[in-house]
Write a protein that holds these residues in place. Structure first.
Motif, PDB file in Angstrom:
ATOM      1  N   TYR A 115       0.862  -1.187   0.000  1.00  0.00           N
ATOM      2  CA  TYR A 115       0.000   0.000   0.000  1.00  0.00           C
ATOM      3  C   TYR A 115       0.897   1.235   0.000  1.00  0.00           C
ATOM      4  N   ASP A 116       0.555   2.186  -0.822  1.00  0.00           N
ATOM      5  CA  ASP A 116       1.281   3.460  -0.861  1.00  0.00           C
ATOM      6  C   ASP A 116       0.216   4.534  -1.043  1.00  0.00           C
ATOM      7  N   GLN A 117      -0.414   4.893   0.065  1.00  0.00           N
ATOM      8  CA  GLN A 117      -1.596   5.743   0.019  1.00  0.00           C
ATOM      9  C   GLN A 117      -1.235   7.230  -0.004  1.00  0.00           C
ATOM     10  N   ALA A 118      -2.001   7.973  -0.750  1.00  0.00           N
ATOM     11  CA  ALA A 118      -1.739   9.409  -0.897  1.00  0.00           C
ATOM     12  C   ALA A 118      -2.128  10.176   0.362  1.00  0.00           C
ATOM     13  N   THR A 119      -2.906   9.537   1.221  1.00  0.00           N
ATOM     14  CA  THR A 119      -3.379  10.218   2.428  1.00  0.00           C
ATOM     15  C   THR A 119      -3.117   9.350   3.655  1.00  0.00           C
ATOM     16  N   SER A 120      -3.326   9.907   4.812  1.00  0.00           N
ATOM     17  CA  SER A 120      -2.934   9.255   6.068  1.00  0.00           C
ATOM     18  C   SER A 120      -4.077   8.434   6.658  1.00  0.00           C
ATOM     19  N   GLU A 121      -3.692   7.407   7.390  1.00  0.00           N
ATOM     20  CA  GLU A 121      -4.673   6.495   7.975  1.00  0.00           C
ATOM     21  C   GLU A 121      -4.229   6.096   9.381  1.00  0.00           C
TER      22      GLU A 121
END
Lengths: 119, 119
Positions: free
Chosen positions: B48-54
């Motif tokens: 996973y390389d998400q553009a936003t934070s989780e």
């Protein structure tokens, strides 16, 4: 790169002297905190009336939540959540006295939850 | 006034055919969801390389999280959480096969978590 992490149900603080809120994350308008209660309830006649919205869940223990305009007290146990929009008046009717009650609260643009005094 | 509420650990859906993500709340840039896994893991080599934070926590079950740049797989059980800033590459090494694993994810400006296929 920061990879902030923790264990919400480990090493619970002793909240018998008053509820304990700890910030887990603050990012922009969002703030996540753990709250540990030990039998506290809102003072008679007191209602939270928060300027901002809060999503809250019980992780452990039990609590009764009173919502303005609803006759029944909402009993909450592990996994139970409610979203409290800004100015949704509510109060804590009771929290478990025989074990800690652990809450997760996700605030949108909110100040720290006021802590209740010890019982 | 809306008082949206629910029970995260009740009536769990059968996720053996693939992870199931359900939105609990969406408000502005923030979105809260429950994810139920049943033995799924990320495909080999997938990150996973998400553009936003989780911000994510395990509520029930167990999972192993692999973080780029860390040798050890982070084993997560109930109450364990981690904040994954945008572009913090990670993958699900494993989830429990003998019981459902229930996650709570709080996204900041993120699209729905991609679901993993069944096992």
């Amino acid at each position: 790169m920061s990879r902030h992490r923790g264990k919400l149900l480990r090493d619970l603080p002793d909240a018998t002297g008053g509820e304990i809120a700890e910030e887990l994350l603050c990012d922009g308008d969002m703030r996540i905190e753990r709250i540990v209660s030990a039998g506290q309830s809102s003072p008679a006649g007191f209602w939270y009336d928060q300027a901002t919205s809060e999503w809250v869940m019980v992780l452990r223990g039990r609590a009764g939540l009173e919502l303005e305009g609803e006759d029944a007290i909402l009993e909450m146990g592990p996994g139970d959540w409610i979203d409290l929009p800004a100015h949704c008046r509510h109060r804590i009717a009771w929290t478990a006295e025989d074990e800690p009650t652990v809450w997760l609260a996700v605030h949108r643009s909110a100040p720290l939850t006021p802590s209740l005094p010890g019982v």
